[in-house]
Write a protein that holds these residues in place. Structure first.
Motif, PDB file in Angstrom:
ATOM      1  N   UNK A 119      -2.648 -71.087  17.705  1.00  0.00           N
ATOM      2  CA  UNK A 119      -1.150 -70.753  17.315  1.00  0.00           C
ATOM      3  C   UNK A 119      -1.247 -69.639  16.367  1.00  0.00           C
ATOM      4  N   UNK A 120      -0.551 -68.375  16.443  1.00  0.00           N
ATOM      5  CA  UNK A 120      -0.547 -67.382  15.630  1.00  0.00           C
ATOM      6  C   UNK A 120       0.721 -67.186  15.033  1.00  0.00           C
ATOM      7  N   UNK A 121       0.749 -66.847  13.817  1.00  0.00           N
ATOM      8  CA  UNK A 121       2.080 -66.520  13.258  1.00  0.00           C
ATOM      9  C   UNK A 121       1.935 -65.311  12.634  1.00  0.00           C
ATOM     10  N   UNK A 122       3.033 -64.483  12.055  1.00  0.00           N
ATOM     11  CA  UNK A 122       2.749 -63.312  11.452  1.00  0.00           C
ATOM     12  C   UNK A 122       2.017 -63.535  10.099  1.00  0.00           C
ATOM     13  N   UNK A 123       1.227 -62.749   9.587  1.00  0.00           N
ATOM     14  CA  UNK A 123       0.377 -63.008   8.501  1.00  0.00           C
ATOM     15  C   UNK A 123       1.422 -63.035   7.300  1.00  0.00           C
ATOM     16  N   UNK A 124       2.376 -62.574   7.177  1.00  0.00           N
ATOM     17  CA  UNK A 124       3.209 -62.556   5.960  1.00  0.00           C
ATOM     18  C   UNK A 124       3.925 -63.852   5.675  1.00  0.00           C
ATOM     19  N   UNK A 125       3.868 -64.666   6.743  1.00  0.00           N
ATOM     20  CA  UNK A 125       4.540 -65.921   6.880  1.00  0.00           C
ATOM     21  C   UNK A 125       3.475 -67.356   6.898  1.00  0.00           C
ATOM     22  N   UNK A 126       2.145 -66.487   6.907  1.00  0.00           N
ATOM     23  CA  UNK A 126       1.075 -67.952   7.124  1.00  0.00           C
ATOM     24  C   UNK A 126       1.228 -69.003   5.991  1.00  0.00           C
ATOM     25  N   UNK A 127       1.353 -68.646   4.853  1.00  0.00           N
ATOM     26  CA  UNK A 127       1.491 -69.685   3.783  1.00  0.00           C
ATOM     27  C   UNK A 127       2.697 -70.575   4.098  1.00  0.00           C
ATOM     28  N   UNK A 128       3.612 -70.245   4.423  1.00  0.00           N
ATOM     29  CA  UNK A 128       4.958 -70.815   4.883  1.00  0.00           C
ATOM     30  C   UNK A 128       4.547 -71.616   5.963  1.00  0.00           C
ATOM     31  N   UNK A 129       4.073 -71.250   7.099  1.00  0.00           N
ATOM     32  CA  UNK A 129       3.603 -71.692   8.161  1.00  0.00           C
ATOM     33  C   UNK A 129       2.568 -73.184   7.923  1.00  0.00           C
ATOM     34  N   UNK A 130       1.833 -72.826   6.974  1.00  0.00           N
ATOM     35  CA  UNK A 130       0.861 -73.819   6.631  1.00  0.00           C
ATOM     36  C   UNK A 130       1.645 -75.160   6.194  1.00  0.00           C
ATOM     37  N   UNK A 131       2.616 -74.792   5.154  1.00  0.00           N
ATOM     38  CA  UNK A 131       3.186 -75.950   4.439  1.00  0.00           C
ATOM     39  C   UNK A 131       4.064 -76.634   5.562  1.00  0.00           C
ATOM     40  N   UNK A 132       4.862 -75.959   6.634  1.00  0.00           N
ATOM     41  CA  UNK A 132       5.700 -76.496   7.536  1.00  0.00           C
ATOM     42  C   UNK A 132       4.675 -77.303   8.177  1.00  0.00           C
ATOM     43  N   UNK A 133       3.529 -76.905   8.758  1.00  0.00           N
ATOM     44  CA  UNK A 133       2.572 -77.893   9.497  1.00  0.00           C
ATOM     45  C   UNK A 133       2.132 -78.909   9.056  1.00  0.00           C
ATOM     46  N   UNK A 134       2.062 -78.895   7.464  1.00  0.00           N
ATOM     47  CA  UNK A 134       1.585 -79.969   6.701  1.00  0.00           C
ATOM     48  C   UNK A 134       2.545 -80.824   6.444  1.00  0.00           C
ATOM     49  N   UNK A 135       4.065 -80.376   6.274  1.00  0.00           N
ATOM     50  CA  UNK A 135       5.056 -81.289   6.012  1.00  0.00           C
ATOM     51  C   UNK A 135       5.448 -81.918   7.482  1.00  0.00           C
ATOM     52  N   UNK A 136       4.958 -81.539   8.593  1.00  0.00           N
ATOM     53  CA  UNK A 136       5.098 -82.115   9.708  1.00  0.00           C
ATOM     54  C   UNK A 136       4.115 -83.104  10.110  1.00  0.00           C
ATOM     55  N   UNK A 137       3.020 -83.276   9.229  1.00  0.00           N
ATOM     56  CA  UNK A 137       2.242 -84.405   9.236  1.00  0.00           C
ATOM     57  C   UNK A 137       0.903 -83.760   9.965  1.00  0.00           C
ATOM     58  N   UNK A 138       0.588 -82.638  10.134  1.00  0.00           N
ATOM     59  CA  UNK A 138      -0.554 -82.187  10.405  1.00  0.00           C
ATOM     60  C   UNK A 138      -1.601 -81.714   9.080  1.00  0.00           C
ATOM     61  N   UNK A 139      -2.775 -82.026   9.361  1.00  0.00           N
ATOM     62  CA  UNK A 139      -3.669 -82.019   8.266  1.00  0.00           C
ATOM     63  C   UNK A 139      -4.342 -80.682   8.309  1.00  0.00           C
ATOM     64  N   UNK A 140      -4.361 -79.822   7.521  1.00  0.00           N
ATOM     65  CA  UNK A 140      -5.062 -78.354   7.227  1.00  0.00           C
ATOM     66  C   UNK A 140      -6.391 -78.740   6.594  1.00  0.00           C
TER      67      UNK A 140
END
Length: 126
Positions: A100-121
């Protein structure tokens, strides 16, 4: 029994990527690609971004636990929360997991969203 897909283990793929559309091309001229998708309108190529690239750069998240093709909901569990947060995605699926690719400038936000959804980074050792 259907596995719980709400808590996938993901890692951030090292590197920066570009997504290119090559109209009326069936194969790239080189072998420096990560993923290829051929369609009637041309070829979509995902490759590591060369240092001089001015195209939009993407960063990727990939599952640490292979799931095969018979487990429903794996991709939806990732892109659903990102869509709800208005984070654009580009996906290249493999036999074992989804990139799953996300725009580089939104990577930290995407990581937070995924973690908040229960995924483990997880962080892989260098």
């Amino acid at each position: 029994m259907v596995p719980d897909v709400s808590a996938q283990r993901l890692h951030r793929v090292p590197g920066r990527f570009v997504v290119e559309h090559l109209a009326h091309v069936t194969l790239p001229e080189d072998d420096e690609w990560i993923a290829l998708v051929r369609a009637p309108e041309g070829l979509t190529v995902v490759r590591e971004a060369p240092p001089w690239s001015e195209a939009e750069h993407w960063t990727g998240f990939y599952g640490d636990s292979p799931h095969g093709t018979d487990v429903p909901g794996m991709l939806a569990a990732l892109v659903g929360p990102l869509a709800a947060a208005a984070v654009p995605v580009f996906v290249a699926s493999t036999y074992h997991a989804d990139l799953v690719l996300v725009p580089e400038h939104r990577a930290d936000e995407a990581a937070r969203v995924l973690a908040d959804a229960g995924h483990r980074l997880v962080v892989r050792p260098a």
